[in-house]
Design an enzyme around this catalytic site. Structure first.
Site, mmCIF file in Angstrom:
data_model
loop_
_atom_site.group_PDB
_atom_site.id
_atom_site.type_symbol
_atom_site.label_atom_id
_atom_site.label_comp_id
_atom_site.label_asym_id
_atom_site.label_seq_id
_atom_site.Cartn_x
_atom_site.Cartn_y
_atom_site.Cartn_z
ATOM 1 N N ILE A 217 12.232 6.198 44.959
ATOM 2 C CA ILE A 217 11.119 5.507 44.286
ATOM 3 C C ILE A 217 10.001 5.418 45.318
ATOM 4 O O ILE A 217 10.142 4.717 46.327
ATOM 5 C CB ILE A 217 11.528 4.086 43.823
ATOM 6 C CG1 ILE A 217 12.851 4.106 43.069
ATOM 7 C CG2 ILE A 217 10.417 3.447 42.991
ATOM 8 C CD1 ILE A 217 12.859 4.896 41.791
ATOM 9 N N LYS B 192 21.895 6.970 50.722
ATOM 10 C CA LYS B 192 22.160 5.590 51.152
ATOM 11 C C LYS B 192 23.625 5.437 51.548
ATOM 12 O O LYS B 192 24.517 5.931 50.851
ATOM 13 C CB LYS B 192 21.853 4.598 50.014
ATOM 14 C CG LYS B 192 20.367 4.449 49.708
ATOM 15 C CD LYS B 192 20.140 3.357 48.660
ATOM 16 C CE LYS B 192 18.671 3.042 48.477
ATOM 17 N NZ LYS B 192 18.458 1.973 47.447
ATOM 18 N N HIS C 82 8.364 -4.640 45.600
ATOM 19 C CA HIS C 82 9.585 -5.448 45.469
ATOM 20 C C HIS C 82 9.182 -6.640 44.609
ATOM 21 O O HIS C 82 8.456 -7.529 45.072
ATOM 22 C CB HIS C 82 10.053 -5.911 46.850
ATOM 23 C CG HIS C 82 11.148 -6.932 46.795
ATOM 24 N ND1 HIS C 82 12.295 -6.816 47.554
ATOM 25 C CD2 HIS C 82 11.275 -8.082 46.102
ATOM 26 C CE1 HIS C 82 13.080 -7.859 47.303
ATOM 27 N NE2 HIS C 82 12.476 -8.633 46.432
ATOM 28 N N ARG D 24 21.927 -17.083 45.119
ATOM 29 C CA ARG D 24 21.598 -18.284 45.917
ATOM 30 C C ARG D 24 20.172 -18.714 45.619
ATOM 31 O O ARG D 24 19.409 -17.950 45.008
ATOM 32 C CB ARG D 24 21.714 -17.926 47.407
ATOM 33 C CG ARG D 24 20.665 -16.897 47.815
ATOM 34 C CD ARG D 24 20.690 -16.516 49.268
ATOM 35 N NE ARG D 24 19.542 -15.700 49.612
ATOM 36 C CZ ARG D 24 19.482 -14.371 49.477
ATOM 37 N NH1 ARG D 24 20.542 -13.723 49.007
ATOM 38 N NH2 ARG D 24 18.398 -13.689 49.772
#
Ligand code: MV4
Length: 446
Positions: A203, A158, A208, A292
């Site tokens: 993974i 990443k 999610h 948020r």
């Protein structure tokens, strides 16, 4: 309690905040660009201030212009909504310098969770499960290969400056590591001007699943259970639901406690969301924390009967959280209705809405700012409505969503309604048998 709240946002979320403020007897100020002169949030607010031209940098993202509107209207608090300046620590800082309450976490909390490496380090200290990987960047091939073999293949590379799925590359075998690492560095350099790469355990087929949390100014943190957001296209969520069809009571308690630990670790104030990747064995790993209110907050509101915008305002005003952890009663699903042409690569389809009939009836909520005759401007994101359904069971909720989608009439533009209609009929979706890769082989043509 605040006397007047300025909403530094537009579209359905601005309307959402205005509605709750009116119920709380708080006056509201809308800000708008010249492209949004006819937008509903302008009409629903008590006052409205034009802050600039259509481009966001000169309007909804302009801190000086928003603060000028605060001064003109004498607002004493700002609600940032989501997107735009909602997770901008500098904006939160400017608000406190002006003596205006930013309805959200502190600048320091925003900064901490905004930086991926700091967030991960904070989680490790708080004993929140994180994805096994390198702590820091790969120095060279030898270092990278060592870490990868310690973790065990497959691994994923990443880009540290990446995000939202950009700059990721899976490596299935040690013989491919060096090539993959060099490619990833080049791509990261080109895309982000920063070739820093770190490595994590891959993974496989993750879900999610995120946990809604809320913390008050006295150190109390609760969780409000999960939202399954695995149905995504190119890292854009399209459908969210609670409870997750993959959830068990034990997993919910474990993830809820981990999310509370994450929020307590930074003494979190406000509502927030802790995102996890969940593998097929129900191991879960911290991904990131969003400071948020999120687009998909209504599904949580529907199954816990809690107004999350009201919670945000009360927490910001210094009130104590009244409840313990909250768990879902029944099932809720949200479908995001975007002005996109799903038969042509989901490309944007702005324009004038020539006719509009919103779904209604028992268990159907539609959060939208559009109406017949409204012209969708091309400058902002394409979401124009959210259909949220609630029913006692998931099957009944899917049936209700199918009815609501059939009833949702909008002409003059293309929308994602046909996509959702097809999804609701898909056998794997109906069986709850999906992960984040589900849409990779779901196409509208067949
Ligand atoms: C992962 C992963 C598998 N293994 N990390 C995508 C964007 C960013 N939020 C992290 N993402 C992923 N990270 C490891 N170690 C799979 C993804 C991923 C993903 C995650 C959440 C929601 C949708 C996704 C779609 C593709 C890949």
């Amino acid at each position: 309690m605040f006397n007047k709240i300025l909403i530094a946002n537009r579209g359905e979320i601005a309307l959402r905040v205005i509605r709750t403020c009116r119920e709380m007897g708080i006056k509201t100020v809308a800000v708008y660009s010249t492209a949004d002169r006819e937008s509903l949030h302008v009409r629903f607010a008590d006052e409205a201030v034009c802050i600039g031209p259509p481009q966001s940098s000169e309007s909804y993202l302009s801190i000086p212009r928003i603060m000028a509107a605060v001064e003109i209207t004498n607002a004493d608090a700002i609600h940032p909504g989501y997107g735009f300046l909602a997770e901008n620590a500098d904006f939160a800082e400017v608000c406190s310098e002006y003596g205006i309450k930013f309805i959200g976490p502190t600048p320091d909390q925003i900064r901490k969770m905004g930086d991926k490496i700091t967030a991960k380090e904070t989680m490790i200290k708080a004993k929140v499960p994180v994805i096994p990987g390198s702590d820091g960047l790969i120095r060279d091939t030898k270092h990278g290969k060592k870490i990868a073999s310690d973790i065990g293949y497959p691994v994923i590379l990443k880009a540290t400056a990446g995000g939202g799925g950009k700059g990721m590359r899976a490596v299935w075998d040690e013989k491919d590591f060096e090539t993959a690492w060099n490619m990833a560095r080049q791509e990261a350099k080109a895309a982000f001007g920063n070739d820093g790469i770190y490595v994590e355990k891959l993974i496989e087929e993750p879900r999610h699943i995120e946990i809604q949390v809320a913390g008050d100014q006295f150190g109390k943190v609760i969780h409000l259970s999960e939202r399954d957001c695995s149905i995504q296209r190119r890292h854009q969520k399209l459908v969210e639901e609670t409870p997750s069809p993959f959830m068990t009571p034990e997993l919910r308690d474990a993830m809820g406690q981990a999310a509370i630990l994450a929020a307590e670790a930074i003494n979190y104030e406000g509502v927030g969301t802790v995102e996890f990747l969940v593998d097929k064995y129900r191991n879960f790993y911290f991904m990131e924390m969003n400071t948020r209110i999120q687009v998909e907050h209504p599904v949580t509101e529907e199954v816990t009967d809690h107004d999350l915008i009201k919670e945000m305002v009360k927490i910001a005003a210094g009130e104590r959280l009244q409840s313990g952890n909250l768990f879902p009663t029944g099932h809720a699903i949200e479908c995001r209705i975007n002005a996109e042409d799903v038969y042509n690569g989901f490309r944007p389809s702005p324009g004038k809405i020539t006719s509009f009939h919103s779904s209604k009836g028992h268990g159907v909520r539609v959060d939208t700012h559009v109406y017949a005759g409204y012209t969708i401007p091309p400058y902002y994101d394409s979401m124009i409505a959210k259909i949220i359904c609630r029913a006692p069971t998931r099957n009944e909720c899917i049936t209700k969503m199918e009815r609501a989608l059939d009833e949702f009439i909008i002409e003059g533009i293309n929308t994602t309604v046909p996509f959702h209609q097809k999804l609701m009929k898909d056998e794997n979706f109906r069986n709850g048998d999906f992960h984040t890769g589900f849409l990779n082989n779901f196409n509208m043509k067949d």
